[in-house]
Design a protein around this motif. Sequence first.
Motif, PDB file in Angstrom:
ATOM      1  N   LYS A   1     -32.485  33.634  41.536  1.00  0.00           N
ATOM      2  CA  LYS A   1     -33.453  34.075  40.546  1.00  0.00           C
ATOM      3  C   LYS A   1     -33.970  32.872  39.745  1.00  0.00           C
ATOM      4  CE  LYS A   1     -33.976  37.460  36.908  1.00  0.00           C
ATOM      5  NZ  LYS A   1     -33.358  38.529  36.160  1.00  0.00           N
ATOM      6  N   ALA A   2     -33.061  31.996  39.374  1.00  0.00           N
ATOM      7  CA  ALA A   2     -33.461  30.815  38.601  1.00  0.00           C
ATOM      8  C   ALA A   2     -34.365  29.894  39.423  1.00  0.00           C
ATOM      9  CB  ALA A   2     -32.225  30.061  38.117  1.00  0.00           C
ATOM     10  N   LEU A   3     -34.034  29.723  40.698  1.00  0.00           N
ATOM     11  CA  LEU A   3     -34.840  28.869  41.578  1.00  0.00           C
ATOM     12  C   LEU A   3     -36.255  29.443  41.724  1.00  0.00           C
ATOM     13  CD1 LEU A   3     -35.130  26.497  43.533  1.00  0.00           C
ATOM     14  CD2 LEU A   3     -34.262  27.995  45.322  1.00  0.00           C
ATOM     15  N   LYS A   4     -36.351  30.750  41.928  1.00  0.00           N
ATOM     16  CA  LYS A   4     -37.664  31.377  42.061  1.00  0.00           C
ATOM     17  C   LYS A   4     -38.457  31.246  40.764  1.00  0.00           C
ATOM     18  CE  LYS A   4     -37.729  35.502  43.943  1.00  0.00           C
ATOM     19  NZ  LYS A   4     -37.353  36.857  44.374  1.00  0.00           N
ATOM     20  N   GLY A   5     -37.808  31.460  39.640  1.00  0.00           N
ATOM     21  CA  GLY A   5     -38.496  31.383  38.351  1.00  0.00           C
ATOM     22  C   GLY A   5     -39.009  29.986  38.060  1.00  0.00           C
ATOM     23  N   ARG A   6     -38.160  29.006  38.260  1.00  0.00           N
ATOM     24  CA  ARG A   6     -38.550  27.626  37.952  1.00  0.00           C
ATOM     25  C   ARG A   6     -39.612  27.121  38.926  1.00  0.00           C
ATOM     26  NH1 ARG A   6     -39.535  24.423  33.926  1.00  0.00           N
ATOM     27  NH2 ARG A   6     -39.237  22.267  34.462  1.00  0.00           N
ATOM     28  N   SER A   7     -39.455  27.425  40.212  1.00  0.00           N
ATOM     29  CA  SER A   7     -40.438  26.955  41.191  1.00  0.00           C
ATOM     30  C   SER A   7     -41.795  27.611  40.938  1.00  0.00           C
ATOM     31  CB  SER A   7     -39.960  27.204  42.622  1.00  0.00           C
ATOM     32  OG  SER A   7     -39.820  28.582  42.874  1.00  0.00           O
ATOM     33  N   ALA A   8     -41.805  28.894  40.558  1.00  0.00           N
ATOM     34  CA  ALA A   8     -43.063  29.568  40.241  1.00  0.00           C
ATOM     35  C   ALA A   8     -43.716  28.936  39.016  1.00  0.00           C
ATOM     36  CB  ALA A   8     -42.824  31.054  40.003  1.00  0.00           C
ATOM     37  N   PHE A   9     -42.926  28.647  37.996  1.00  0.00           N
ATOM     38  CA  PHE A   9     -43.447  28.022  36.780  1.00  0.00           C
ATOM     39  C   PHE A   9     -44.127  26.694  37.112  1.00  0.00           C
ATOM     40  CE2 PHE A   9     -42.854  25.019  33.287  1.00  0.00           C
ATOM     41  CZ  PHE A   9     -43.528  25.679  32.265  1.00  0.00           C
ATOM     42  N   ILE A  10     -43.447  25.857  37.887  1.00  0.00           N
ATOM     43  CA  ILE A  10     -43.996  24.542  38.236  1.00  0.00           C
ATOM     44  C   ILE A  10     -45.249  24.690  39.089  1.00  0.00           C
ATOM     45  CG2 ILE A  10     -43.559  22.438  39.561  1.00  0.00           C
ATOM     46  CD1 ILE A  10     -40.577  22.742  38.661  1.00  0.00           C
ATOM     47  N   PHE A  11     -45.194  25.545  40.104  1.00  0.00           N
ATOM     48  CA  PHE A  11     -46.333  25.721  41.002  1.00  0.00           C
ATOM     49  C   PHE A  11     -47.549  26.272  40.255  1.00  0.00           C
ATOM     50  CE2 PHE A  11     -48.974  28.062  43.970  1.00  0.00           C
ATOM     51  CZ  PHE A  11     -49.171  27.111  44.954  1.00  0.00           C
ATOM     52  N   LEU A  12     -47.347  27.312  39.445  1.00  0.00           N
ATOM     53  CA  LEU A  12     -48.474  27.925  38.742  1.00  0.00           C
ATOM     54  C   LEU A  12     -49.043  27.013  37.654  1.00  0.00           C
ATOM     55  CD1 LEU A  12     -47.187  31.587  38.614  1.00  0.00           C
ATOM     56  CD2 LEU A  12     -49.054  30.682  40.021  1.00  0.00           C
ATOM     57  N   LYS A  13     -48.229  26.144  37.114  1.00  0.00           N
ATOM     58  CA  LYS A  13     -48.731  25.164  36.144  1.00  0.00           C
ATOM     59  C   LYS A  13     -49.677  24.182  36.842  1.00  0.00           C
ATOM     60  CE  LYS A  13     -47.184  22.082  32.506  1.00  0.00           C
ATOM     61  NZ  LYS A  13     -46.040  21.540  31.787  1.00  0.00           N
ATOM     62  N   ARG A  14     -49.325  23.811  38.081  1.00  0.00           N
ATOM     63  CA  ARG A  14     -50.159  22.876  38.843  1.00  0.00           C
ATOM     64  C   ARG A  14     -51.371  23.559  39.478  1.00  0.00           C
ATOM     65  NH1 ARG A  14     -45.404  19.445  41.925  1.00  0.00           N
ATOM     66  NH2 ARG A  14     -44.509  18.593  40.029  1.00  0.00           N
ATOM     67  N   HIS A  15     -51.277  24.869  39.712  1.00  0.00           N
ATOM     68  CA  HIS A  15     -52.345  25.618  40.384  1.00  0.00           C
ATOM     69  C   HIS A  15     -52.664  26.897  39.607  1.00  0.00           C
ATOM     70  CE1 HIS A  15     -51.939  22.988  43.869  1.00  0.00           C
ATOM     71  NE2 HIS A  15     -50.646  23.121  43.731  1.00  0.00           N
ATOM     72  N   PRO A  16     -53.268  26.772  38.421  1.00  0.00           N
ATOM     73  CA  PRO A  16     -53.526  27.953  37.589  1.00  0.00           C
ATOM     74  C   PRO A  16     -54.481  28.955  38.234  1.00  0.00           C
ATOM     75  CG  PRO A  16     -54.596  26.020  36.668  1.00  0.00           C
ATOM     76  CD  PRO A  16     -53.729  25.544  37.787  1.00  0.00           C
TER      77      PRO A  16
ATOM     78  N   ILE B   1     -54.270  30.254  41.028  1.00  0.00           N
ATOM     79  CA  ILE B   1     -53.487  31.254  41.749  1.00  0.00           C
ATOM     80  C   ILE B   1     -53.173  32.440  40.846  1.00  0.00           C
ATOM     81  CG2 ILE B   1     -51.262  31.696  42.887  1.00  0.00           C
ATOM     82  CD1 ILE B   1     -53.153  30.023  44.573  1.00  0.00           C
ATOM     83  N   ARG B   2     -52.898  32.178  39.586  1.00  0.00           N
ATOM     84  CA  ARG B   2     -52.546  33.250  38.654  1.00  0.00           C
ATOM     85  C   ARG B   2     -53.684  34.253  38.503  1.00  0.00           C
ATOM     86  NH1 ARG B   2     -48.321  33.723  35.408  1.00  0.00           N
ATOM     87  NH2 ARG B   2     -47.759  31.536  35.416  1.00  0.00           N
ATOM     88  N   GLN B   3     -54.939  33.794  38.609  1.00  0.00           N
ATOM     89  CA  GLN B   3     -56.078  34.691  38.466  1.00  0.00           C
ATOM     90  C   GLN B   3     -56.474  35.370  39.775  1.00  0.00           C
ATOM     91  OE1 GLN B   3     -56.448  31.428  36.915  1.00  0.00           O
ATOM     92  NE2 GLN B   3     -55.745  32.363  35.027  1.00  0.00           N
ATOM     93  N   SER B   4     -55.906  34.960  40.877  1.00  0.00           N
ATOM     94  CA  SER B   4     -56.271  35.506  42.179  1.00  0.00           C
ATOM     95  C   SER B   4     -55.893  36.979  42.286  1.00  0.00           C
ATOM     96  CB  SER B   4     -55.573  34.717  43.287  1.00  0.00           C
ATOM     97  OG  SER B   4     -55.751  35.365  44.528  1.00  0.00           O
ATOM     98  N   GLN B   5     -56.820  37.787  42.812  1.00  0.00           N
ATOM     99  CA  GLN B   5     -56.550  39.214  42.972  1.00  0.00           C
ATOM    100  C   GLN B   5     -55.459  39.463  44.013  1.00  0.00           C
ATOM    101  OE1 GLN B   5     -60.309  40.796  44.255  1.00  0.00           O
ATOM    102  NE2 GLN B   5     -59.892  40.424  46.386  1.00  0.00           N
ATOM    103  N   TYR B   6     -55.233  38.522  44.893  1.00  0.00           N
ATOM    104  CA  TYR B   6     -54.236  38.715  45.940  1.00  0.00           C
ATOM    105  C   TYR B   6     -52.815  38.422  45.463  1.00  0.00           C
ATOM    106  CZ  TYR B   6     -58.391  38.864  48.777  1.00  0.00           C
ATOM    107  OH  TYR B   6     -59.607  39.196  49.283  1.00  0.00           O
ATOM    108  N   TRP B   7     -52.694  37.613  44.448  1.00  0.00           N
ATOM    109  CA  TRP B   7     -51.372  37.236  43.977  1.00  0.00           C
ATOM    110  C   TRP B   7     -50.911  38.099  42.815  1.00  0.00           C
ATOM    111  CZ3 TRP B   7     -48.452  33.268  46.160  1.00  0.00           C
ATOM    112  CH2 TRP B   7     -49.091  32.566  47.164  1.00  0.00           C
ATOM    113  N   GLY B   8     -51.826  38.717  42.116  1.00  0.00           N
ATOM    114  CA  GLY B   8     -51.465  39.555  40.976  1.00  0.00           C
ATOM    115  C   GLY B   8     -50.756  38.791  39.871  1.00  0.00           C
ATOM    116  N   GLY B   9     -51.005  37.484  39.785  1.00  0.00           N
ATOM    117  CA  GLY B   9     -50.399  36.682  38.732  1.00  0.00           C
ATOM    118  C   GLY B   9     -48.962  36.282  39.007  1.00  0.00           C
ATOM    119  N   HIS B  10     -48.438  36.632  40.173  1.00  0.00           N
ATOM    120  CA  HIS B  10     -47.050  36.317  40.497  1.00  0.00           C
ATOM    121  C   HIS B  10     -46.980  35.492  41.773  1.00  0.00           C
ATOM    122  CE1 HIS B  10     -45.661  39.174  37.510  1.00  0.00           C
ATOM    123  NE2 HIS B  10     -46.579  39.999  37.959  1.00  0.00           N
TER     124      HIS B  10
END
Length: 67
Positions: free
Chosen positions: A1-16, A18-27
């Motif tokens: 859970k921690a690995l998924k949370g941290r990796s998502a945080f880092i990835f979404l910070k670098r690729h904002p 993606i968060r707005q994409s209708q296919y990802w639903g912000g996750h």
Amino acid sequence: KALKGRSAFIFLKRHPEIRQSQYWGGHLWSPSYDMSTLGNMSKDVVENYINNQKYNALQKKKRPNGH
């Protein structure tokens, strides 16, 4: 859970975008997880399966109604 949370945080910070994409639903990750082994399957069998999944997904995208 921690690995998924941290990796998502880092990835979404670098690729904002993606968060707005209708296919990802912000996750980035689904809330569930799966762990399994390959058993006695060879690397070639697994690679073939993965490549077929990619091919099938691309073919589905090309179809007008998505089916």
